[in-house]
Enzyme design. Sequence first.
Site, PDB file in Angstrom:
ATOM      1  N   LYS A   1      -5.607 -21.229  13.839  1.00  0.00           N
ATOM      2  CA  LYS A   1      -5.097 -22.109  14.887  1.00  0.00           C
ATOM      3  C   LYS A   1      -3.572 -22.216  14.880  1.00  0.00           C
ATOM      4  CE  LYS A   1      -5.460 -26.463  12.376  1.00  0.00           C
ATOM      5  NZ  LYS A   1      -4.017 -26.711  12.394  1.00  0.00           N
ATOM      6  N   ASP A   2      -2.936 -21.783  13.778  1.00  0.00           N
ATOM      7  CA  ASP A   2      -1.482 -21.819  13.705  1.00  0.00           C
ATOM      8  C   ASP A   2      -0.817 -20.622  14.369  1.00  0.00           C
ATOM      9  OD1 ASP A   2      -1.539 -24.178  12.325  1.00  0.00           O
ATOM     10  OD2 ASP A   2      -1.146 -23.311  10.356  1.00  0.00           O
TER      11      ASP A   2
ATOM     12  N   CYS B   1       0.107 -23.940  21.018  1.00  0.00           N
ATOM     13  CA  CYS B   1      -0.769 -24.638  20.083  1.00  0.00           C
ATOM     14  C   CYS B   1      -0.367 -26.081  19.837  1.00  0.00           C
ATOM     15  CB  CYS B   1      -0.817 -23.877  18.750  1.00  0.00           C
ATOM     16  SG  CYS B   1       0.799 -23.533  18.066  1.00  0.00           S
TER      17      CYS B   1
ATOM     18  N   ARG C   1       2.982 -36.549   9.089  1.00  0.00           N
ATOM     19  CA  ARG C   1       3.144 -35.176   8.624  1.00  0.00           C
ATOM     20  C   ARG C   1       2.894 -35.133   7.128  1.00  0.00           C
ATOM     21  NH1 ARG C   1       7.776 -31.099   9.390  1.00  0.00           N
ATOM     22  NH2 ARG C   1       6.276 -30.034   8.046  1.00  0.00           N
TER      23      ARG C   1
ATOM     24  N   ARG D   1      -3.263 -33.266  20.395  1.00  0.00           N
ATOM     25  CA  ARG D   1      -4.642 -33.109  20.857  1.00  0.00           C
ATOM     26  C   ARG D   1      -5.510 -34.247  20.343  1.00  0.00           C
ATOM     27  NH1 ARG D   1      -8.839 -31.712  18.005  1.00  0.00           N
ATOM     28  NH2 ARG D   1      -7.496 -31.125  16.273  1.00  0.00           N
ATOM     29  N   ARG D   2      -5.427 -34.531  19.054  1.00  0.00           N
ATOM     30  CA  ARG D   2      -6.210 -35.635  18.490  1.00  0.00           C
ATOM     31  C   ARG D   2      -5.751 -36.968  19.070  1.00  0.00           C
ATOM     32  NH1 ARG D   2      -5.304 -32.981  12.901  1.00  0.00           N
ATOM     33  NH2 ARG D   2      -7.107 -31.611  12.704  1.00  0.00           N
TER      34      ARG D   2
ATOM     35  N   ARG E   1      -1.276 -37.078   3.144  1.00  0.00           N
ATOM     36  CA  ARG E   1      -1.920 -37.831   4.221  1.00  0.00           C
ATOM     37  C   ARG E   1      -3.068 -38.694   3.707  1.00  0.00           C
ATOM     38  NH1 ARG E   1      -2.528 -33.450   8.940  1.00  0.00           N
ATOM     39  NH2 ARG E   1      -2.355 -31.916   7.265  1.00  0.00           N
TER      40      ARG E   1
END
Length: 316
Positions: free
Chosen positions: A79-80, A238, A145, A127-128, A151
């Site tokens: 996805k990156d 992306c 981040r 997106r989230r 996190r």
Amino acid sequence: MSALRLGTRRSALARTQSTWVAERLRALGHDVELVEVTTDGDRDRTTPLASLGGTGVFVSALREALAAGEVDLAVHSLKDLPTAADPRVEVAAVPVREDVRDALVARDGLTLGQLPAGATVGTGSPRRRAQLAALGLGLQLTELRGNVDTRLRAVSEGRLDAVVLAAAGLRRLGRAAEVTELLDPLQVLPAPGQGALAVEVRRGTEDVRAAVATLEDAEARACVTAERALLGELEAGCSAPVGALAEVVEGVDGPELSLRAVVAAPDGSADLRRSLTGDPAAAAELGRRLARLLLEDGAAELMPTSTDRLLTERAQ
């Protein structure tokens, strides 16, 4: 063939993913050496990724090392990868895909529906953020981040009520037990390519390509091809609030590729969801068809028009 030099970022997740690939190549009789490559995204953990150039900052240094002949292959979270192709390299294998879903890690074992209004939820993903906001739960969505440990500590130390990460990364790190809820794609569609790995090689290195190609999973390749074709046709990149998920399902005449997608306003005030099915052998065209349908129905009006308004996806 001499030892294969596998380029990897130094983060725990990147090394875990690279080691997973290395172990499978070793099982096939290849000698593999991991070579650490530091990216701009690794050096700077505070600047928003959009300001650094998007998720491509995690890819570019590995590609440069690959193109320069410093490494023979590189492993990325698929996805990156930017949707624009780099003519110097090619994705020689998309291995079997991990869990595609997003995962909630919340205090006190809470699920999304149990979090009280005003609860702070950390995510660096537009997106989230957009899809969570659209659920209307009254959550306070906070920019976050850092690597997985950073996190998760935000929750364990009480600075946030919850964080949302990719389930695949937590599984690969052996931390799936910390997940309090796996988010149903009916609520939150994942990022295009989420849960999949891309193994890149330098073009023209046919011996390396042949070795890596043994890791290919045809179903995973078809699914991510459709998802990324959709992203490319939308010209969203992306870091846009776009979710997509392709799955191979059994149709009347055999296997079909089912593709769902969402384009959302960054603040979650509106979203557009559409789906199509098609031939797995024509995965890219299916993705482009669904993107054109979304654009015809107004998707362009929902997406940001300037990259400085985007918070870039990072689920590792």
